[in-house]
Scaffold this motif. Sequence first.
Motif, mmCIF file in Angstrom:
data_model
loop_
_atom_site.group_PDB
_atom_site.id
_atom_site.type_symbol
_atom_site.label_atom_id
_atom_site.label_comp_id
_atom_site.label_asym_id
_atom_site.label_seq_id
_atom_site.Cartn_x
_atom_site.Cartn_y
_atom_site.Cartn_z
ATOM 1 N N THR A 82 3.800 1.784 -3.419
ATOM 2 C CA THR A 82 1.943 2.654 -3.135
ATOM 3 C C THR A 82 2.568 3.712 -4.522
ATOM 4 O O THR A 82 3.944 3.932 -4.162
ATOM 5 N N SER A 83 1.951 4.442 -5.388
ATOM 6 C CA SER A 83 2.153 4.990 -6.140
ATOM 7 C C SER A 83 2.383 5.876 -5.330
ATOM 8 O O SER A 83 1.817 6.590 -4.681
ATOM 9 N N PRO A 84 3.412 6.654 -5.675
ATOM 10 C CA PRO A 84 4.850 7.950 -4.642
ATOM 11 C C PRO A 84 3.061 9.321 -5.263
ATOM 12 O O PRO A 84 3.240 10.105 -5.039
ATOM 13 N N THR A 86 -0.592 9.053 -6.741
ATOM 14 C CA THR A 86 -1.445 8.725 -6.252
ATOM 15 C C THR A 86 -2.370 8.121 -4.935
ATOM 16 O O THR A 86 -3.196 8.343 -4.387
ATOM 17 N N GLY A 87 -0.953 7.409 -4.393
ATOM 18 C CA GLY A 87 -1.198 6.930 -2.825
ATOM 19 C C GLY A 87 -1.972 5.773 -3.852
ATOM 20 O O GLY A 87 -2.139 5.052 -2.321
ATOM 21 N N GLY A 88 -2.315 5.505 -4.078
ATOM 22 C CA GLY A 88 -2.555 3.759 -4.736
ATOM 23 C C GLY A 88 -1.562 3.010 -4.910
ATOM 24 O O GLY A 88 -0.481 2.899 -4.565
ATOM 25 N N ALA A 89 -2.461 1.803 -5.177
ATOM 26 C CA ALA A 89 -1.865 0.918 -5.410
ATOM 27 C C ALA A 89 -2.244 -0.525 -6.336
ATOM 28 O O ALA A 89 -2.910 -1.044 -6.079
ATOM 29 N N VAL A 90 -1.407 -0.810 -6.419
ATOM 30 C CA VAL A 90 -2.186 -2.256 -7.789
ATOM 31 C C VAL A 90 -1.269 -3.751 -7.046
ATOM 32 O O VAL A 90 -0.447 -3.887 -6.795
ATOM 33 N N LEU A 91 -2.297 -3.987 -5.903
ATOM 34 C CA LEU A 91 -1.576 -5.391 -4.946
ATOM 35 C C LEU A 91 -1.181 -6.833 -5.689
ATOM 36 O O LEU A 91 -2.824 -7.701 -6.304
ATOM 37 N N ALA A 112 0.571 -2.973 0.673
ATOM 38 C CA ALA A 112 1.259 -1.556 0.057
ATOM 39 C C ALA A 112 2.343 -0.700 0.790
ATOM 40 O O ALA A 112 2.324 -0.602 2.018
ATOM 41 N N ARG A 114 2.826 1.790 1.421
ATOM 42 C CA ARG A 114 2.543 3.133 2.299
ATOM 43 C C ARG A 114 3.563 4.099 2.914
ATOM 44 O O ARG A 114 3.228 4.382 3.636
#
Lengths: 308, 134
Positions: A82-84, A86-91, A112, A114
Amino acid sequence: MEVSSRVLAGDVRVIARLMTDLENKMPAAIKELDNLYPHTGKAHIVGITGAPGVGKSTLVNAIITAMRQKGLTIGVLAVDPTSPFTGGAVLGDRVRMQGHSTDQGVFIRSLATRGGTGGLSRAALGMIHVLDAMGKDIIIVETVGIGQAEIEITKISDTSILVLVPGMGDTVQLMKAGIMEAADIFVINKANQDGAENLKMELEAMTGAKNNPPIVLTEAILNQGTEELTEDILNHKQVLASSGELEKRRRQRARHELITAVESSISNLIETRMEKDLERLTDDLIQGKTSPNVAAGELLALSLTQIK
Amino acid sequence: MNQKKSVRVLIAKPGLDGHDRGAKVIALGLRDEGIEVIYTGLRQTPEKIVQAAEQEDVDAIGLSCLSGGHKYLFPRVVELLREKDMGNVLVIGGGIIPDEDIPYLKERGVSEIMGPGTFVKDIADYIRKNVKRT
């Protein structure tokens, strides 16, 4: 109970929804795990870790193919960070395994981290139980991690695999602590590259024994070495079972899960129902009126009065 | 770390497109907007896309098509979702979609078409606003 019986029957939709709810820490979902737990313990749990880009997902794809040919059913948890910010992720692990997407014998789930440390997400263990209860013979957990600090997977899996590629450092690098100490199988992927044989020799020198743990050379994209790897994975479970090591590891896993559940319960309790005490003690801490350990002890004592 | 429920979106390339730069730009952009994106890669069939969406329990599917198969592929994904009782999954599309095809697609269950030029933030906002959890 309705959800649990659907999970045991292999209802993909219900299983997927339960996994989402576990990730989102819904209390009802966590309760379902209580119902499902007695049905776990049959699956062989395989953890695969290694630096980004070494070919873990491609290897997992090949392992799935080889195991399906033996009639085994597989569950896969593919973890990405998880991106620290933005909280998003590319799985993006599933992309390498899409060939198995329409095979009912294979269930692939991307997750992710998380905020979970150790290369896994906190929900991962619950999701492993779900895959186990649904009847999957093998559960493959592909984690994030360079294998130094992220050894969470070794506490959870029956078989831990570390994937390396040639050219990623010298002997000193190999000597560093971490999963190098805990891997049951080493894989040298992209073995067609220079340095593969050298790396194998260095690893053997380090582990002190020829082929223990097994070191497999693979070229995952060309499907080379993957049959041998699959055999080693399946053999490993036999070895564990016959040596009594399996019992020992399962016990360690149960203990780890228990401690983690307690820690999680308490921090959840403090964060959701003890805001005032938390704020008060944080103020005291900043003003130097207390120390972290003393404050923690007070919070813990207070939390015990809150538990029904 | 924020423990709020995360939105999960599948980005898929149905059909025989050979280029996925656009889809990857969207995937990264949505990640930057705090969304969890599952990218399934090139040359997917509607069946594979829907099966993945089911296992991943996604809130939305973003379909990208550049080679003109959208009038078959996009509605087919919607159809398969409905067959699996997953009609609440939001389906949006992008790529090279002629304006005159948009009403056709919307009539068949595609919520919105967001082609080249759309701001990624607008895509993220649209998804968050229109996601339905049963």
